[in-house]
Enzyme design. Structure first.
Site, PDB file in Angstrom:
ATOM      1  CB  CYS A 353      -0.927  -0.014   1.211  1.00 30.11           C
ATOM      2  SG  CYS A 353      -1.874  -1.521   1.242  1.00 30.11           S
ATOM      3  CD  GLU A 354       4.559   3.112   1.473  1.00 24.28           C
ATOM      4  OE1 GLU A 354       4.798   4.246   0.985  1.00 24.28           O
ATOM      5  OE2 GLU A 354       4.683   2.840   2.674  1.00 24.28           O
TER       6      GLU A 354
END
Ligand code: LLP
Length: 426
Positions: A353-354
Protein backbone atom coordinates in the site's frame (compact mmCIF):
# COMPACT_ATOMS: atom_id res chain seq x y z
CA UNK A 1 19.58 -14.25 -26.63
CA UNK A 2 21.32 -13.09 -23.49
CA UNK A 3 19.89 -10.98 -20.74
CA UNK A 4 21.65 -8.10 -18.98
CA UNK A 5 24.93 -8.77 -17.29
CA UNK A 6 25.63 -12.46 -17.30
CA UNK A 7 25.62 -15.26 -19.85
CA UNK A 8 24.38 -17.56 -17.08
CA UNK A 9 20.82 -16.24 -17.46
CA UNK A 10 19.84 -16.72 -21.10
CA UNK A 11 16.91 -17.68 -23.34
CA UNK A 12 16.70 -21.08 -25.00
CA UNK A 13 13.82 -21.44 -27.40
CA UNK A 14 12.15 -18.40 -25.84
CA UNK A 15 12.38 -19.78 -22.34
CA UNK A 16 14.58 -18.07 -19.73
CA UNK A 17 17.09 -20.35 -18.01
CA UNK A 18 19.42 -20.03 -15.06
CA UNK A 19 22.40 -22.10 -16.19
CA UNK A 20 20.80 -25.48 -17.15
CA UNK A 21 17.52 -24.93 -15.31
CA UNK A 22 14.39 -23.32 -16.80
CA UNK A 23 13.12 -20.67 -14.37
CA UNK A 24 9.66 -22.25 -14.59
CA UNK A 25 11.16 -25.31 -12.87
CA UNK A 26 12.38 -23.13 -10.00
CA UNK A 27 8.90 -21.69 -9.64
CA UNK A 28 7.49 -25.22 -9.51
CA UNK A 29 9.93 -26.12 -6.72
CA UNK A 30 9.85 -22.98 -4.59
CA UNK A 31 6.97 -20.77 -5.71
CA UNK A 32 7.29 -16.99 -6.12
CA UNK A 33 8.68 -14.50 -5.31
CA UNK A 34 12.07 -16.20 -5.26
CA UNK A 35 15.57 -14.84 -5.67
CA UNK A 36 17.58 -17.01 -8.05
CA UNK A 37 21.39 -16.95 -8.16
CA UNK A 38 23.85 -18.59 -10.51
CA UNK A 39 26.81 -20.26 -8.84
CA UNK A 40 28.90 -20.01 -12.02
CA UNK A 41 28.20 -16.29 -12.33
CA UNK A 42 29.18 -15.68 -8.70
CA UNK A 43 32.42 -17.63 -9.08
CA UNK A 44 33.27 -15.99 -12.40
CA UNK A 45 32.72 -12.52 -10.92
CA UNK A 46 35.10 -13.12 -8.02
CA UNK A 47 37.64 -14.87 -10.22
CA UNK A 48 37.70 -11.88 -12.59
CA UNK A 49 39.12 -9.76 -9.74
CA UNK A 50 41.51 -12.45 -8.57
CA UNK A 51 42.77 -13.04 -12.10
CA UNK A 52 43.61 -9.39 -12.79
CA UNK A 53 45.30 -9.05 -9.40
CA UNK A 54 47.34 -12.22 -9.95
CA UNK A 55 48.43 -11.06 -13.40
CA UNK A 56 50.05 -7.85 -12.14
CA UNK A 57 53.21 -7.56 -10.01
CA UNK A 58 51.57 -4.93 -7.79
CA UNK A 59 48.70 -7.35 -7.13
CA UNK A 60 50.93 -10.19 -5.90
CA UNK A 61 49.95 -9.55 -2.30
CA UNK A 62 46.25 -8.79 -2.43
CA UNK A 63 42.94 -9.77 -0.91
CA UNK A 64 39.41 -9.39 -2.24
CA UNK A 65 37.15 -8.71 0.74
CA UNK A 66 33.57 -9.17 -0.46
CA UNK A 67 31.28 -6.43 0.96
CA UNK A 68 28.81 -8.63 2.84
CA UNK A 69 26.09 -5.96 2.93
CA UNK A 70 25.37 -6.51 -0.77
CA UNK A 71 24.07 -10.03 -0.14
CA UNK A 72 24.74 -11.89 3.06
CA UNK A 73 23.25 -15.33 2.34
CA UNK A 74 25.41 -18.02 3.97
CA UNK A 75 25.68 -20.04 0.77
CA UNK A 76 27.11 -17.05 -1.09
CA UNK A 77 29.51 -16.20 1.74
CA UNK A 78 30.60 -19.82 1.94
CA UNK A 79 31.17 -20.02 -1.82
CA UNK A 80 33.37 -16.91 -1.73
CA UNK A 81 35.25 -18.15 1.35
CA UNK A 82 36.00 -21.43 -0.47
CA UNK A 83 37.36 -19.40 -3.40
CA UNK A 84 39.77 -17.59 -1.07
CA UNK A 85 37.92 -14.31 -0.52
CA UNK A 86 37.99 -12.25 2.65
CA UNK A 87 35.06 -10.13 3.81
CA UNK A 88 34.26 -6.48 4.47
CA UNK A 89 31.76 -6.32 7.33
CA UNK A 90 29.86 -3.45 8.94
CA UNK A 91 28.36 -5.03 12.05
CA UNK A 92 28.81 -7.68 14.70
CA UNK A 93 25.95 -9.50 13.00
CA UNK A 94 27.88 -9.67 9.73
CA UNK A 95 30.93 -10.92 11.64
CA UNK A 96 28.91 -13.75 13.16
CA UNK A 97 27.50 -14.56 9.73
CA UNK A 98 30.85 -14.74 7.92
CA UNK A 99 32.32 -16.92 10.67
CA UNK A 100 29.27 -19.20 10.48
CA UNK A 101 29.82 -19.39 6.71
CA UNK A 102 33.40 -20.61 7.19
CA UNK A 103 35.37 -17.38 6.76
CA UNK A 104 38.89 -16.95 8.07
CA UNK A 105 38.72 -14.10 10.63
CA UNK A 106 42.23 -13.10 9.56
CA UNK A 107 40.74 -12.04 6.20
CA UNK A 108 38.01 -9.78 7.61
CA UNK A 109 38.02 -5.97 7.59
CA UNK A 110 35.48 -4.08 9.66
CA UNK A 111 34.07 -0.82 8.21
CA UNK A 112 31.34 1.51 9.46
CA UNK A 113 30.92 4.78 11.35
CA UNK A 114 29.21 3.47 14.48
CA UNK A 115 30.99 0.43 15.87
CA UNK A 116 29.82 -0.32 19.42
CA UNK A 117 32.14 -1.45 22.21
CA UNK A 118 30.58 -4.90 22.08
CA UNK A 119 31.24 -5.14 18.33
CA UNK A 120 34.86 -4.04 18.80
CA UNK A 121 35.33 -6.64 21.51
CA UNK A 122 33.77 -9.35 19.35
CA UNK A 123 36.05 -8.48 16.41
CA UNK A 124 39.20 -8.27 18.57
CA UNK A 125 38.45 -11.65 20.10
CA UNK A 126 37.87 -13.14 16.65
CA UNK A 127 41.23 -11.74 15.48
CA UNK A 128 40.16 -9.78 12.40
CA UNK A 129 42.65 -8.37 9.88
CA UNK A 130 41.83 -4.69 10.30
CA UNK A 131 39.43 -2.10 11.69
CA UNK A 132 38.64 0.64 9.19
CA UNK A 133 38.30 3.52 11.64
CA UNK A 134 36.10 6.47 10.65
CA UNK A 135 36.63 9.11 13.39
CA UNK A 136 38.88 10.37 16.20
CA UNK A 137 36.32 9.25 18.77
CA UNK A 138 36.35 5.73 17.32
CA UNK A 139 40.18 5.60 17.62
CA UNK A 140 39.90 6.36 21.32
CA UNK A 141 37.11 3.89 21.93
CA UNK A 142 38.97 1.12 20.11
CA UNK A 143 42.15 1.83 22.08
CA UNK A 144 40.23 1.51 25.35
CA UNK A 145 38.47 -1.70 24.36
CA UNK A 146 41.74 -3.25 23.15
CA UNK A 147 43.43 -2.19 26.40
CA UNK A 148 40.72 -3.91 28.41
CA UNK A 149 41.32 -7.14 26.47
CA UNK A 150 45.12 -6.79 26.63
CA UNK A 151 45.31 -6.63 22.82
CA UNK A 152 46.54 -4.35 20.05
CA UNK A 153 43.92 -3.45 17.44
CA UNK A 154 45.11 -3.35 13.81
CA UNK A 155 43.77 -0.18 12.16
CA UNK A 156 43.43 1.80 8.96
CA UNK A 157 41.84 5.22 8.84
CA UNK A 158 39.11 5.55 6.28
CA UNK A 159 40.02 8.79 4.55
CA UNK A 160 37.67 10.86 2.57
CA UNK A 161 39.51 12.06 -0.53
CA UNK A 162 36.74 14.49 -1.58
CA UNK A 163 36.40 12.99 -5.04
CA UNK A 164 33.09 13.10 -6.88
CA UNK A 165 32.17 9.53 -7.92
CA UNK A 166 29.42 10.85 -10.24
CA UNK A 167 26.83 8.38 -9.04
CA UNK A 168 23.48 8.59 -7.23
CA UNK A 169 23.74 11.01 -4.24
CA UNK A 170 22.45 8.36 -1.82
CA UNK A 171 25.33 6.05 -2.70
CA UNK A 172 28.16 8.64 -2.93
CA UNK A 173 30.33 8.40 0.13
CA UNK A 174 33.69 10.06 -0.60
CA UNK A 175 32.59 13.70 -0.73
CA UNK A 176 33.38 16.19 2.03
CA UNK A 177 29.71 16.38 2.93
CA UNK A 178 29.38 12.63 3.60
CA UNK A 179 29.18 11.17 7.11
CA UNK A 180 31.85 8.62 6.17
CA UNK A 181 35.58 8.65 6.86
CA UNK A 182 37.84 11.46 8.00
CA UNK A 183 38.74 14.42 5.78
CA UNK A 184 42.06 13.67 4.11
CA UNK A 185 43.47 16.99 5.42
CA UNK A 186 42.93 15.80 9.00
CA UNK A 187 44.30 12.31 8.41
CA UNK A 188 47.97 13.06 9.15
CA UNK A 189 47.24 14.40 12.62
CA UNK A 190 44.90 11.49 13.32
CA UNK A 191 47.48 8.93 12.22
CA UNK A 192 49.98 10.56 14.60
CA UNK A 193 47.43 10.25 17.36
CA UNK A 194 46.75 6.61 16.47
CA UNK A 195 50.47 5.78 16.37
CA UNK A 196 50.81 7.19 19.88
CA UNK A 197 47.95 5.15 21.35
CA UNK A 198 49.45 2.02 22.95
CA UNK A 199 46.69 -0.44 22.00
CA UNK A 200 46.45 0.44 18.33
CA UNK A 201 48.66 -0.79 15.52
CA UNK A 202 48.61 1.32 12.36
CA UNK A 203 48.46 -1.05 9.38
CA UNK A 204 46.96 0.71 6.41
CA UNK A 205 44.93 3.40 4.71
CA UNK A 206 41.34 2.80 3.65
CA UNK A 207 39.19 4.67 1.15
CA UNK A 208 35.77 4.01 -0.39
CA UNK A 209 34.25 6.76 -2.54
CA UNK A 210 30.85 5.46 -3.56
CA UNK A 211 28.92 2.74 -5.29
CA UNK A 212 27.79 1.92 -8.86
CA UNK A 213 30.66 3.84 -10.53
CA UNK A 214 30.60 3.29 -14.28
CA UNK A 215 33.54 5.63 -14.93
CA UNK A 216 36.71 4.31 -13.27
CA UNK A 217 38.60 7.64 -13.36
CA UNK A 218 37.48 8.83 -9.87
CA UNK A 219 39.15 5.71 -8.40
CA UNK A 220 42.48 6.83 -9.87
CA UNK A 221 41.97 10.38 -8.61
CA UNK A 222 41.24 9.05 -5.11
CA UNK A 223 44.33 6.82 -5.21
CA UNK A 224 46.54 9.81 -6.10
CA UNK A 225 45.36 11.59 -2.96
CA UNK A 226 45.81 8.50 -0.82
CA UNK A 227 49.38 8.06 -2.11
CA UNK A 228 50.24 11.66 -1.16
CA UNK A 229 49.05 10.85 2.35
CA UNK A 230 51.04 7.61 2.37
CA UNK A 231 54.24 9.48 1.45
CA UNK A 232 53.62 12.06 4.16
CA UNK A 233 53.14 9.26 6.70
CA UNK A 234 56.34 7.52 5.63
CA UNK A 235 58.37 10.69 6.20
CA UNK A 236 56.87 10.85 9.69
CA UNK A 237 57.94 7.28 10.41
CA UNK A 238 54.45 5.84 10.34
CA UNK A 239 54.84 2.86 8.02
CA UNK A 240 51.83 1.71 6.00
CA UNK A 241 51.56 -1.94 5.01
CA UNK A 242 48.31 -2.07 3.09
CA UNK A 243 45.94 0.03 1.03
CA UNK A 244 42.24 -0.78 1.08
CA UNK A 245 40.70 0.78 -2.02
CA UNK A 246 37.09 -0.01 -1.09
CA UNK A 247 34.41 -1.22 -3.48
CA UNK A 248 32.15 0.65 -5.86
CA UNK A 249 32.68 -0.78 -9.35
CA UNK A 250 29.35 -0.52 -11.14
CA UNK A 251 27.35 -3.04 -13.15
CA UNK A 252 25.15 -2.93 -16.19
CA UNK A 253 21.49 -2.57 -15.24
CA UNK A 254 20.02 -1.54 -18.61
CA UNK A 255 20.22 -3.43 -21.83
CA UNK A 256 21.86 -0.41 -23.50
CA UNK A 257 24.38 0.32 -20.72
CA UNK A 258 27.96 -0.79 -20.86
CA UNK A 259 30.06 -1.55 -17.82
CA UNK A 260 33.79 -1.06 -17.34
CA UNK A 261 35.74 -4.32 -17.23
CA UNK A 262 37.45 -5.32 -14.00
CA UNK A 263 40.70 -5.04 -15.92
CA UNK A 264 40.07 -1.44 -17.03
CA UNK A 265 39.25 -0.55 -13.42
CA UNK A 266 42.15 -2.32 -11.70
CA UNK A 267 45.03 -2.07 -14.13
CA UNK A 268 45.53 1.74 -13.87
CA UNK A 269 45.41 1.43 -10.07
CA UNK A 270 47.92 -1.43 -10.02
CA UNK A 271 50.21 0.39 -12.47
CA UNK A 272 50.26 3.34 -10.13
CA UNK A 273 51.08 1.07 -7.15
CA UNK A 274 53.89 -0.81 -8.89
CA UNK A 275 57.08 -1.11 -6.84
CA UNK A 276 55.61 0.06 -3.55
CA UNK A 277 55.40 -3.40 -1.97
CA UNK A 278 51.97 -2.80 -0.49
CA UNK A 279 49.28 -5.35 0.22
CA UNK A 280 46.15 -4.37 -1.73
CA UNK A 281 42.68 -4.92 -0.33
CA UNK A 282 39.48 -4.42 -2.36
CA UNK A 283 35.91 -4.45 -1.07
CA UNK A 284 33.64 -5.14 -4.06
CA UNK A 285 30.01 -5.92 -3.32
CA UNK A 286 27.63 -5.21 -6.19
CA UNK A 287 30.05 -6.31 -8.90
CA UNK A 288 30.36 -9.79 -7.43
CA UNK A 289 26.68 -10.52 -6.91
CA UNK A 290 24.47 -7.95 -8.72
CA UNK A 291 24.15 -9.58 -12.11
CA UNK A 292 24.45 -13.08 -10.66
CA UNK A 293 20.92 -12.85 -9.28
CA UNK A 294 17.36 -12.20 -10.41
CA UNK A 295 14.00 -11.99 -8.71
CA UNK A 296 11.42 -14.42 -10.06
CA UNK A 297 7.82 -13.22 -9.71
CA UNK A 298 4.33 -14.00 -11.02
CA UNK A 299 1.77 -11.69 -12.56
CA UNK A 300 -1.37 -11.68 -10.42
CA UNK A 301 -3.57 -9.23 -12.32
CA UNK A 302 -3.50 -6.90 -15.28
CA UNK A 303 -5.22 -3.65 -14.50
CA UNK A 304 -5.83 -1.44 -17.51
CA UNK A 305 -6.28 2.25 -16.69
CA UNK A 306 -7.01 5.62 -18.26
CA UNK A 307 -3.48 6.97 -18.19
CA UNK A 308 -1.58 3.81 -17.28
CA UNK A 309 -1.77 0.04 -17.39
CA UNK A 310 -0.63 -1.84 -14.33
CA UNK A 311 0.78 -5.34 -14.12
CA UNK A 312 0.32 -6.34 -10.49
CA UNK A 313 2.93 -8.91 -9.46
CA UNK A 314 3.52 -10.94 -6.30
CA UNK A 315 6.89 -9.26 -5.55
CA UNK A 316 6.95 -5.76 -4.10
CA UNK A 317 9.08 -2.94 -2.73
CA UNK A 318 9.61 -4.96 0.45
CA UNK A 319 11.37 -7.62 -1.67
CA UNK A 320 13.38 -5.24 -3.84
CA UNK A 321 13.55 -1.71 -2.50
CA UNK A 322 15.96 -0.18 -5.00
CA UNK A 323 13.40 1.20 -7.49
CA UNK A 324 11.41 2.89 -4.70
CA UNK A 325 14.45 4.17 -2.85
CA UNK A 326 16.81 5.25 -5.65
CA UNK A 327 14.51 5.22 -8.68
CA UNK A 328 16.81 2.41 -9.77
CA UNK A 329 16.19 0.65 -13.07
CA UNK A 330 16.00 -3.15 -13.25
CA UNK A 331 15.21 -4.87 -16.54
CA UNK A 332 12.00 -6.90 -16.34
CA UNK A 333 11.70 -9.81 -18.73
CA UNK A 334 9.11 -12.40 -19.61
CA UNK A 335 10.24 -15.86 -18.53
CA UNK A 336 8.46 -17.36 -21.55
CA UNK A 337 8.53 -15.30 -24.73
CA UNK A 338 5.94 -15.72 -27.43
CA UNK A 339 7.43 -14.42 -30.65
CA UNK A 340 5.13 -12.04 -32.47
CA UNK A 341 2.78 -11.50 -29.55
CA UNK A 342 1.45 -8.02 -28.85
CA UNK A 343 3.09 -5.98 -26.12
CA UNK A 344 1.48 -3.28 -24.01
CA UNK A 345 3.14 -0.72 -21.75
CA UNK A 346 2.80 -1.38 -18.02
CA UNK A 347 3.88 -0.08 -14.67
CA UNK A 348 4.97 -3.24 -12.90
CA UNK A 349 3.75 -2.85 -9.34
CA UNK A 350 3.46 -4.89 -6.15
CA UNK A 351 0.58 -5.32 -3.73
CA UNK A 352 2.06 -3.03 -1.02
CA UNK A 353 0.00 0.00 0.00
CA UNK A 354 2.39 2.70 -1.25
CA UNK A 355 2.44 4.63 -4.49
CA UNK A 356 6.22 4.06 -4.55
CA UNK A 357 5.66 0.33 -4.74
CA UNK A 358 6.82 -0.29 -8.28
CA UNK A 359 9.61 -2.46 -9.65
CA UNK A 360 9.50 -0.87 -13.08
CA UNK A 361 7.60 1.84 -14.91
CA UNK A 362 6.56 2.13 -18.54
CA UNK A 363 7.71 -1.36 -19.57
CA UNK A 364 6.66 -2.96 -22.82
CA UNK A 365 5.63 -6.53 -21.99
CA UNK A 366 3.56 -9.30 -23.49
CA UNK A 367 2.01 -10.75 -20.35
CA UNK A 368 -1.11 -12.41 -19.04
CA UNK A 369 -2.15 -13.15 -15.45
CA UNK A 370 -0.23 -16.16 -14.14
CA UNK A 371 2.86 -15.50 -16.30
CA UNK A 372 6.30 -15.43 -14.74
CA UNK A 373 8.56 -12.38 -14.92
CA UNK A 374 12.25 -12.03 -14.05
CA UNK A 375 13.47 -8.81 -12.46
CA UNK A 376 17.10 -8.77 -13.50
CA UNK A 377 20.33 -7.62 -11.78
CA UNK A 378 18.77 -8.17 -8.38
CA UNK A 379 21.58 -10.11 -6.68
CA UNK A 380 23.02 -7.05 -4.90
CA UNK A 381 21.11 -5.02 -2.32
CA UNK A 382 17.96 -6.98 -3.13
CA UNK A 383 17.30 -9.65 -0.50
CA UNK A 384 19.77 -7.88 1.81
CA UNK A 385 17.55 -4.77 1.96
CA UNK A 386 14.23 -6.58 2.02
CA UNK A 387 11.73 -6.22 4.84
CA UNK A 388 8.49 -7.70 6.15
CA UNK A 389 6.43 -4.56 5.46
CA UNK A 390 2.73 -5.42 5.16
CA UNK A 391 3.49 -8.71 7.00
CA UNK A 392 4.90 -10.17 3.84
CA UNK A 393 7.18 -13.18 4.37
CA UNK A 394 10.45 -12.52 2.64
CA UNK A 395 11.20 -14.28 -0.65
CA UNK A 396 12.84 -17.69 -0.85
CA UNK A 397 16.36 -17.89 -2.27
CA UNK A 398 17.59 -20.55 -4.68
CA UNK A 399 21.03 -21.22 -6.12
CA UNK A 400 21.42 -22.91 -9.46
CA UNK A 401 24.58 -24.93 -10.03
CA UNK A 402 24.61 -26.42 -13.52
CA UNK A 403 21.60 -28.72 -13.64
CA UNK A 404 21.04 -28.66 -9.87
CA UNK A 405 18.88 -26.32 -7.79
CA UNK A 406 19.60 -25.70 -4.12
CA UNK A 407 17.29 -23.98 -1.69
CA UNK A 408 19.59 -21.55 0.14
CA UNK A 409 16.84 -19.84 2.15
CA UNK A 410 13.36 -21.18 2.51
CA UNK A 411 10.42 -18.82 2.44
CA UNK A 412 9.45 -17.39 5.82
CA UNK A 413 6.11 -18.34 7.34
CA UNK A 414 3.74 -15.70 8.65
CA UNK A 415 3.86 -17.30 12.12
CA UNK A 416 7.62 -16.66 12.15
CA UNK A 417 7.03 -12.99 11.47
CA UNK A 418 5.17 -12.44 14.75
CA UNK A 419 6.87 -15.16 16.79
CA UNK A 420 8.88 -12.61 18.79
CA UNK A 421 5.83 -10.49 19.70
CA UNK A 422 3.74 -10.68 22.89
CA UNK A 423 0.16 -9.73 23.67
CA UNK A 424 -0.36 -7.55 26.75
CA UNK A 425 -1.37 -9.42 29.91
CA UNK A 426 -5.16 -9.57 30.61
N1 LLP B 1 32.98 -0.77 1.18
C1 LLP B 1 32.29 0.15 1.88
C2 LLP B 1 32.93 0.82 3.00
C3 LLP B 1 30.96 0.45 1.51
O1 LLP B 1 30.29 1.38 2.19
C4 LLP B 1 30.36 -0.23 0.42
C5 LLP B 1 28.96 0.04 0.03
C6 LLP B 1 31.12 -1.20 -0.25
C7 LLP B 1 32.43 -1.44 0.14
C8 LLP B 1 30.58 -2.00 -1.41
O2 LLP B 1 30.25 -1.16 -2.47
P1 LLP B 1 29.82 -1.81 -3.90
O3 LLP B 1 31.05 -2.52 -4.45
O4 LLP B 1 28.72 -2.73 -3.65
O5 LLP B 1 29.44 -0.64 -4.71
N2 LLP B 1 22.06 0.04 -1.29
C9 LLP B 1 22.72 0.76 -2.36
C10 LLP B 1 24.22 0.64 -2.30
C11 LLP B 1 24.82 1.08 -0.98
C12 LLP B 1 26.31 0.91 -0.94
C13 LLP B 1 26.83 1.13 0.43
N3 LLP B 1 28.23 0.89 0.61
C14 LLP B 1 22.15 0.26 -3.69
O6 LLP B 1 21.25 -0.57 -3.68
O7 LLP B 1 22.56 0.73 -4.73
Amino acid sequence: MNTVGTPHFAYRQNELYAEEIPLAQIEAAFGTPTYVYSRSALSANLEAFQRVLASHPAGANSLVCYAVKANSNLAILNLFARLGAGFDIVSGGELERVLAAGADAGKVVFSGVGKTEAEMEQALNAGILCFNVESAAELERLNLVACRLGKKAPISLRVNPDVDPKTHPYISTGLKTAKFGVPIEDALALYEKAAALPHLQVEGIDCHIGSQLLDPSPFVEALERVLQLLDALTTRNIPIHHLDLGGGLGIRYRQQDSEPSVDSYLRPLLDRLQGRGLKIILEPGRRLVGNAGLLLTRVEFLKPGEGKNFAVIDAAMNDLMRPALYEAWHEIQEVRRQPGSQTAVYDVVGPVCETGDFLGQDRALAVAPGDLLAVMSAGAYGMAMSSNYNTRPRAAEAMVDGDKIHCIRRRETVAELYALEQKLPD
